[in-house]
Every structure is written in structure tokens, then in C-alpha cells.
Design an enzyme around this catalytic site. Structure first.
Site, PDB file in Angstrom:
ATOM      1  N   LYS A  13       0.716  -1.331   0.098  1.00 32.82           N
ATOM      2  CA  LYS A  13       0.506   0.364   0.158  1.00 32.82           C
ATOM      3  C   LYS A  13       0.949   1.309  -0.249  1.00 32.82           C
ATOM      4  O   LYS A  13       0.603   1.821  -0.822  1.00 32.82           O
ATOM      5  CB  LYS A  13      -0.917   0.235   1.502  1.00 32.82           C
ATOM      6  N   ARG A  88     -10.152  -0.155   8.098  1.00 34.50           N
ATOM      7  CA  ARG A  88     -10.307  -1.071   8.586  1.00 34.50           C
ATOM      8  C   ARG A  88     -10.817  -2.141   9.555  1.00 34.50           C
ATOM      9  O   ARG A  88     -10.528  -2.818   9.503  1.00 34.50           O
ATOM     10  CB  ARG A  88      -8.536  -1.623   9.381  1.00 34.50           C
ATOM     11  N   ARG A 127      11.667  -4.647   5.290  1.00 38.67           N
ATOM     12  CA  ARG A 127      11.886  -3.562   4.987  1.00 38.67           C
ATOM     13  C   ARG A 127      12.419  -2.383   5.433  1.00 38.67           C
ATOM     14  O   ARG A 127      12.622  -2.760   7.054  1.00 38.67           O
ATOM     15  CB  ARG A 127      10.532  -3.561   4.858  1.00 38.67           C
ATOM     16  N   ARG A 161      10.828  -0.327  11.549  1.00 42.59           N
ATOM     17  CA  ARG A 161       9.497  -0.336  12.354  1.00 42.59           C
ATOM     18  C   ARG A 161       9.778  -1.357  13.696  1.00 42.59           C
ATOM     19  O   ARG A 161      10.205  -2.658  12.874  1.00 42.59           O
ATOM     20  CB  ARG A 161       8.415  -0.579  11.531  1.00 42.59           C
ATOM     21  N   ARG A 172      -0.848  -9.359  13.618  1.00 41.69           N
ATOM     22  CA  ARG A 172      -0.920  -7.781  12.684  1.00 41.69           C
ATOM     23  C   ARG A 172      -2.547  -8.792  11.316  1.00 41.69           C
ATOM     24  O   ARG A 172      -3.409  -8.292  10.811  1.00 41.69           O
ATOM     25  CB  ARG A 172      -0.018  -7.301  11.472  1.00 41.69           C
TER      26      ARG A 172
HETATM   27  P1  AP5 Z   1       5.185  -1.721   2.046  1.00 42.97           P
HETATM   28  O1  AP5 Z   1       4.281  -0.671   0.818  1.00 42.97           O
HETATM   29  O2  AP5 Z   1       5.467  -0.959   3.249  1.00 42.97           O
HETATM   30  O3  AP5 Z   1       3.380  -2.244   2.174  1.00 42.97           O
HETATM   31  P2  AP5 Z   1       2.326  -1.938   3.089  1.00 42.97           P
HETATM   32  O4  AP5 Z   1       1.054  -2.392   2.701  1.00 42.97           O
HETATM   33  O5  AP5 Z   1       2.519  -0.461   3.186  1.00 42.97           O
HETATM   34  O6  AP5 Z   1       2.738  -2.525   4.883  1.00 42.97           O
HETATM   35  P3  AP5 Z   1       2.325  -2.043   6.308  1.00 42.97           P
HETATM   36  O7  AP5 Z   1       3.509  -2.675   6.931  1.00 42.97           O
HETATM   37  O8  AP5 Z   1       2.563  -0.621   6.007  1.00 42.97           O
HETATM   38  O9  AP5 Z   1       1.083  -2.513   6.086  1.00 42.97           O
HETATM   39  P4  AP5 Z   1      -0.414  -1.912   7.972  1.00 42.97           P
HETATM   40  O10 AP5 Z   1      -1.036  -2.094   6.955  1.00 42.97           O
HETATM   41  O11 AP5 Z   1       0.260  -3.452   8.528  1.00 42.97           O
HETATM   42  O12 AP5 Z   1       0.698  -0.866   8.672  1.00 42.97           O
HETATM   43  P5  AP5 Z   1       0.032   0.151   8.836  1.00 42.97           P
HETATM   44  O13 AP5 Z   1       1.053   0.914   8.730  1.00 42.97           O
HETATM   45  O14 AP5 Z   1      -0.875   1.036   7.616  1.00 42.97           O
HETATM   46  O15 AP5 Z   1       5.871  -3.010   1.895  1.00 42.97           O
HETATM   47  C1  AP5 Z   1       6.406  -3.870   2.347  1.00 42.97           C
HETATM   48  C2  AP5 Z   1       7.836  -4.177   2.042  1.00 42.97           C
HETATM   49  O16 AP5 Z   1       7.697  -5.262   0.347  1.00 42.97           O
HETATM   50  C3  AP5 Z   1       8.622  -3.298   1.481  1.00 42.97           C
HETATM   51  O17 AP5 Z   1       9.537  -3.462   2.001  1.00 42.97           O
HETATM   52  C4  AP5 Z   1       7.879  -3.171   0.042  1.00 42.97           C
HETATM   53  O18 AP5 Z   1      10.067  -2.731  -0.428  1.00 42.97           O
HETATM   54  C5  AP5 Z   1       7.921  -4.658  -0.731  1.00 42.97           C
HETATM   55  N1  AP5 Z   1       7.150  -4.818  -1.329  1.00 42.97           N
HETATM   56  C6  AP5 Z   1       5.787  -3.637  -1.976  1.00 42.97           C
HETATM   57  N2  AP5 Z   1       5.735  -4.243  -3.085  1.00 42.97           N
HETATM   58  C7  AP5 Z   1       6.292  -5.731  -3.549  1.00 42.97           C
HETATM   59  C8  AP5 Z   1       6.064  -6.007  -4.411  1.00 42.97           C
HETATM   60  N3  AP5 Z   1       4.902  -6.182  -5.642  1.00 42.97           N
HETATM   61  N4  AP5 Z   1       7.076  -7.170  -4.600  1.00 42.97           N
HETATM   62  C9  AP5 Z   1       7.803  -7.493  -3.843  1.00 42.97           C
HETATM   63  N5  AP5 Z   1       7.942  -6.585  -2.731  1.00 42.97           N
HETATM   64  C10 AP5 Z   1       6.892  -5.968  -2.526  1.00 42.97           C
HETATM   65  O19 AP5 Z   1      -0.136   0.211   9.914  1.00 42.97           O
HETATM   66  C11 AP5 Z   1       0.385   0.171  12.025  1.00 42.97           C
HETATM   67  C12 AP5 Z   1       0.192  -0.232  12.543  1.00 42.97           C
HETATM   68  O20 AP5 Z   1      -1.690   1.091  12.929  1.00 42.97           O
HETATM   69  C13 AP5 Z   1      -1.412  -1.183  12.638  1.00 42.97           C
HETATM   70  O21 AP5 Z   1      -1.126  -2.892  13.082  1.00 42.97           O
HETATM   71  C14 AP5 Z   1      -2.154  -1.192  13.286  1.00 42.97           C
HETATM   72  O22 AP5 Z   1      -2.103  -0.409  15.068  1.00 42.97           O
HETATM   73  C15 AP5 Z   1      -2.097   1.058  13.317  1.00 42.97           C
HETATM   74  N6  AP5 Z   1      -3.332   1.251  12.427  1.00 42.97           N
HETATM   75  C16 AP5 Z   1      -3.042   2.158  11.147  1.00 42.97           C
HETATM   76  N7  AP5 Z   1      -4.125   2.747  10.901  1.00 42.97           N
HETATM   77  C17 AP5 Z   1      -5.303   2.607  11.850  1.00 42.97           C
HETATM   78  C18 AP5 Z   1      -7.023   2.084  11.350  1.00 42.97           C
HETATM   79  N8  AP5 Z   1      -7.007   2.302  10.111  1.00 42.97           N
HETATM   80  N9  AP5 Z   1      -7.419   1.592  12.228  1.00 42.97           N
HETATM   81  C19 AP5 Z   1      -6.698   1.233  13.962  1.00 42.97           C
HETATM   82  N10 AP5 Z   1      -5.088   1.110  13.767  1.00 42.97           N
HETATM   83  C20 AP5 Z   1      -4.779   1.427  12.557  1.00 42.97           C
HETATM   84 MG    MG Z   2       2.689   0.813   4.999  1.00 45.39          MG
END
Ligand code: AP5
Ligand code: MG
Length: 216
Positions: A13, A88, A127, A161, A172
Site C-alpha cells: 500500500k 480498517r 523492509r 519499524r 497483524r
Molecule cells: P509496503 O508498501 O511498505 O506495504 P504496506 O502495505 O504499506 O504494509 P504496512 O506494513 O505499512 O501495512 P500495515 O497495514 O500493517 O501498517 P500501517 O502502517 O498501515 O511494502 C512492504 C515491503 O514489501 C516493502 O519493503 C516493499 O519494498 C516490499 N514490496 C512492496 N510491494 C512489493 C511487490 N509487489 N513485490 C515485492 N515486494 C514488494 O499500520 C500500522 C499499525 O498502525 C497497525 O497495525 C495498527 O496498529 C495501526 N493502524 C493504522 N491504521 C489504522 C486504522 N485505520 N485503524 C486502527 N489501527 C490502525
Molecule cells: Mg504502509
């Protein structure tokens, strides 16, 4: 245009949001990035959020809905925005609908990034991001052109992270399947769900997303 990127942790994402923003001029609204900024600044929200984030659970609906409600009022959201990691839960999706309806707006597309659970652990544990500009990298899939130097801003400082360890990733993923996956039928019913293959390489995923956006 209002677009949601929906997918499990590590689906890509954030990686794709950065590319789509650059090409389409949409603002990326990542609740994860906003919460991490609050944690780093030790605000009241950050102090509450940290425990949830480190255990792989969701921060409360009340907190994240409040963050998004304030953020979409800012000037840079007028031309549209790209939601990364929000909504979410069904409660968040319903709250978003209400916020948008009040502004005579609606969600134009929800892009589901479909990725196998097994690849996600590798993606997340490899990552890292630039400490200065937040550009994302991966130990094997996406290295900077010059080792140890950010392609985007030249910084030599990088972060990992605290929730990117195997144990938290498994939690997660379970949270995603239990609380976020029910949004797929919710948006399918509304006719805005588009599913793409998130297992493809990063450039191909960008092409698939741009194809969806070009038809809106
Ligand atoms: P990356 O693009 O970083 O993936 P991402 O989908 O952004 O993954 P996140 O870990 O950020 O998602 P998340 O939903 O768990 O975390 P968030 O910060 O939103 O890619 C990942 C890796 O893969 C990278 O190294 C990249 O290079 C590689 N990659 C990407 N695409 C690829 C491909 N096609 N092929 C190969 N490699 C690839 O949330 C964190 C925490 O915050 C949550 O756990 C929760 O506690 C809280 N939180 C956030 N939003 C909310 C909400 N709305 N409600 C409640 N709690 C929330
Ligand atoms: Mg992300």
C-alpha cells in the site's frame, strides 16, 4: 478522486501510494504514518496508540476516525486523496461514508491488493525506510541504487519499524483477516471494489493500479 488502497500488512500500500501520488497528484493519507508520527512526538494519541501497534492490534476506531476527520479538512485534500490503511473496520468505513456524504463526496474506488500471507512476512521483515524522507526499501526486493544512500534525498540514515518483527506480523495478519477483510464484501456491494494482483512485481502492480484509476 477518492481512492482506498486495501490490503494486508506488507501488501504494498505505502509503496504504491507514493508512486500514485507522484503521478496523479493525490495526497496520501496513511493512518499508520500519522500514528507513528504521534508515537514519535509522544502526544496523548501516540501514547495510547503505541501499545496497540506494537502488539499487532488496531488502534481504537474513535482515535483513527478523529485523525482522518481532521485531516480531510486540510487544503491539500481538496483535489482528492488516497487512503492507505484506512478504513480498517466496518465502523471506520461507515464513519468515512458519513464524513464524505457531508461534503457531497464519495469513495470512487477501493483497490484490493491481493497477496499470499506467506510472502508478507518476508516482505515486512526485510523492509526499511529513509529516516529523512520516508522512502521505502527492502533488503532484497527494492534496494537503493547506491548501497546505504537514499535514492530520493541522499540521506544515509534508515529506520526499521518496531512492529516489523515476525511475531507482530503474524498478529497483524490475523487482525487483518478478522477485522479488515469484511470490508471487501461491504465495498463490493457498493460496486466500487477492484481487485489487483499484488503478487506481481512492484512496477506491474503500479501499472494495474493506474489502469483502474484511468477508468474512473
Ligand atoms: P509496503 O508498501 O511498505 O506495504 P504496506 O502495505 O504499506 O504494509 P504496512 O506494513 O505499512 O501495512 P500495515 O497495514 O500493517 O501498517 P500501517 O502502517 O498501515 O511494502 C512492504 C515491503 O514489501 C516493502 O519493503 C516493499 O519494498 C516490499 N514490496 C512492496 N510491494 C512489493 C511487490 N509487489 N513485490 C515485492 N515486494 C514488494 O499500520 C500500522 C499499525 O498502525 C497497525 O497495525 C495498527 O496498529 C495501526 N493502524 C493504522 N491504521 C489504522 C486504522 N485505520 N485503524 C486502527 N489501527 C490502525
Ligand atoms: Mg504502509
Amino acid at each position: 478522486m477518492i481512492v482506498i488502497l486495501l490490503g494486508p500488512p506488507g501488501a504494498g500500500k505505502g509503496t504504491q501510494a507514493t508512486r500514485i501520488m507522484e503521478k496523479n497528484g493525490l495526497v496520501q493519507l496513511s493512518t499508520g504514518d500519522m500514528l507513528r508520527a504521534a508515537v514519535a512526538a509522544k502526544t496523548a494519541v501516540g501514547i495510547k496508540a503505541k501499545e496497540f501497534m506494537d502488539s499487532g492490534k488496531l488502534v481504537t476506531d474513535e482515535i483513527v476516525i478523529g485523525i482522518i476527520a481532521d485531516r480531510i479538512e486540510e487544503d491539500d485534500c481538496r483535489q482528492g486523496f488516497l487512503l492507505d490503511g484506512f478504513p480498517r473496520t466496518l465502523a471506520q468505513a461507515e464513519a468515512l461514508d458519513k464524513l464524505l456524504t457531508n461534503k457531497n463526496l464519495k469513495v470512487d474506488a477501493v483497490i484490493e491488493m491481493k497477496v499470499n500471507d506467506e510472502s508478507l512476512v518476508d516482505r515486512i521483515t526485510g523492509r526499511y525506510t529513509c529516516a529523512h524522507c520516508n522512502m521505502g526499501y527492502h533488503d532484497t526486493n527494492l534496494k537503493p541504487q547506491k548501497a546505504g544512500v537514499c535514492d530520493s534525498c541522499g540521506s544515509t540514515n534508515f529506520n526499521r519499524r518496531s512492529d516489523d518483527n515476525r511475531k507482530t506480523v503474524v498478529a497483524r495478519l490475523a487482525t487483518y483477516h478478522a477485522q479488515t477483510a469484511p470490508l471487501l464484501p461491504f465495498y463490493k456491494e457498493k460496486g466500487v471494489l477492484r481487485t489487483i494482483d499484488g503478487m506481481a512485481n512492484i512496477d506491474d502492480v503500479t501499472i494495474q493500479i493506474n489502469n483502474v484509476l484511468s477508468k474512473l
